[in-house]
Motif scaffolding. Structure first.
Motif, PDB file in Angstrom:
ATOM      1  N   TYR A  70      14.073  -5.817  -2.270  1.00  0.00           N
ATOM      2  CA  TYR A  70      12.841  -6.220  -1.613  1.00  0.00           C
ATOM      3  C   TYR A  70      13.145  -7.052  -0.278  1.00  0.00           C
ATOM      4  O   TYR A  70      14.228  -7.566   0.015  1.00  0.00           O
ATOM      5  N   ARG A  71      12.024  -6.877   0.666  1.00  0.00           N
ATOM      6  CA  ARG A  71      12.441  -7.322   1.907  1.00  0.00           C
ATOM      7  C   ARG A  71      10.888  -8.340   1.903  1.00  0.00           C
ATOM      8  O   ARG A  71       9.855  -7.844   1.819  1.00  0.00           O
ATOM      9  N   TRP A  72      11.007  -9.626   2.579  1.00  0.00           N
ATOM     10  CA  TRP A  72      10.017 -10.449   3.034  1.00  0.00           C
ATOM     11  C   TRP A  72       9.289  -9.994   3.789  1.00  0.00           C
ATOM     12  O   TRP A  72       9.513  -9.822   5.076  1.00  0.00           O
ATOM     13  N   TYR A  73       7.827  -9.739   3.623  1.00  0.00           N
ATOM     14  CA  TYR A  73       6.886  -9.415   4.625  1.00  0.00           C
ATOM     15  C   TYR A  73       6.087 -10.697   5.320  1.00  0.00           C
ATOM     16  O   TYR A  73       5.919 -10.672   6.346  1.00  0.00           O
ATOM     17  N   SER A  74       6.034 -11.523   4.113  1.00  0.00           N
ATOM     18  CA  SER A  74       5.497 -13.087   4.595  1.00  0.00           C
ATOM     19  C   SER A  74       6.232 -13.843   3.519  1.00  0.00           C
ATOM     20  O   SER A  74       6.959 -13.417   2.892  1.00  0.00           O
ATOM     21  N   VAL A 102       8.282  -6.527  -0.151  1.00  0.00           N
ATOM     22  CA  VAL A 102       7.870  -5.260  -0.420  1.00  0.00           C
ATOM     23  C   VAL A 102       9.427  -4.415  -0.507  1.00  0.00           C
ATOM     24  O   VAL A 102      10.276  -4.602   0.166  1.00  0.00           O
ATOM     25  N   ASN A 114      -3.895  -6.904   4.057  1.00  0.00           N
ATOM     26  CA  ASN A 114      -2.659  -6.600   4.143  1.00  0.00           C
ATOM     27  C   ASN A 114      -2.555  -5.100   3.557  1.00  0.00           C
ATOM     28  O   ASN A 114      -2.653  -4.796   2.198  1.00  0.00           O
ATOM     29  N   ARG A 155       1.608  -0.611   6.420  1.00  0.00           N
ATOM     30  CA  ARG A 155       2.078  -1.574   7.525  1.00  0.00           C
ATOM     31  C   ARG A 155       3.044  -2.446   6.900  1.00  0.00           C
ATOM     32  O   ARG A 155       4.044  -2.640   7.817  1.00  0.00           O
ATOM     33  N   MET A 156       3.040  -3.153   5.834  1.00  0.00           N
ATOM     34  CA  MET A 156       4.045  -3.973   5.221  1.00  0.00           C
ATOM     35  C   MET A 156       5.400  -3.063   5.099  1.00  0.00           C
ATOM     36  O   MET A 156       6.491  -3.632   5.392  1.00  0.00           O
ATOM     37  N   PHE A 197       6.756  -2.359   8.554  1.00  0.00           N
ATOM     38  CA  PHE A 197       7.260  -3.749   9.038  1.00  0.00           C
ATOM     39  C   PHE A 197       8.618  -4.206   8.595  1.00  0.00           C
ATOM     40  O   PHE A 197       9.283  -4.759   9.427  1.00  0.00           O
ATOM     41  N   CYS A 198       8.935  -4.120   7.241  1.00  0.00           N
ATOM     42  CA  CYS A 198      10.117  -4.457   6.734  1.00  0.00           C
ATOM     43  C   CYS A 198      10.962  -3.150   6.506  1.00  0.00           C
ATOM     44  O   CYS A 198      12.483  -3.394   6.442  1.00  0.00           O
ATOM     45  N   TRP A 199      10.765  -2.098   6.596  1.00  0.00           N
ATOM     46  CA  TRP A 199      11.739  -1.167   6.274  1.00  0.00           C
ATOM     47  C   TRP A 199      11.911   0.008   7.413  1.00  0.00           C
ATOM     48  O   TRP A 199      12.865   0.835   7.317  1.00  0.00           O
TER      49      TRP A 199
END
Length: 105
Positions: free
Chosen positions: A7-11, A16, A45, A49-50, A53-55
């Motif tokens: 997972y990567r932090w979106y906020s 996500v 959200n 888009r999440m 933003f992360c991937w």
């Protein structure tokens, strides 16, 4: 990594995975399906888009997200592309023209 998935932090609140799986404060959650078919997380959200933003690599100014296959709940990174507003509008106009030509006898 949670249960073998990266997972990567979106906020500070949401993380996500590349497959659109979500964590809220480190615990799995499910997005809600909006009436227009997009997946939403919390308030305002959008999952696509999440994921971008992360991937997905985003060129400067590319703040719009396009689903390549047109399926609004298919949020795999390989199905998403970040575009500028102008490029996104141009792409949809081209798709509309192509569909109109195909529907003519």
């Amino acid at each position: 990594i949670f249960e073998g998935t990266e997972y990567r932090w979106y906020s500070r609140l949401f993380a996500v995975s590349a497959h659109g799986a979500l964590l809220r404060k480190g615990k799995p959650i499910q997005p809600k399906v909006r009436p227009d078919g997009y997946l939403e997380v919390g308030r305002h959200n959008l999952l696509h888009r999440m994921v971008v933003f992360c991937w997905v690599e985003r060129p400067a100014g590319a703040n719009h997200v396009h689903h390549i296959n047109g399926i609004r709940d298919d949020n795999r990174p390989e199905n998403l592309v970040a575009l500028t507003r102008a490029d996104h509008q141009r792409l949809h106009a081209q798709e509309k023209r192509r569909l109109n030509q195909q529907s003519r006898p």
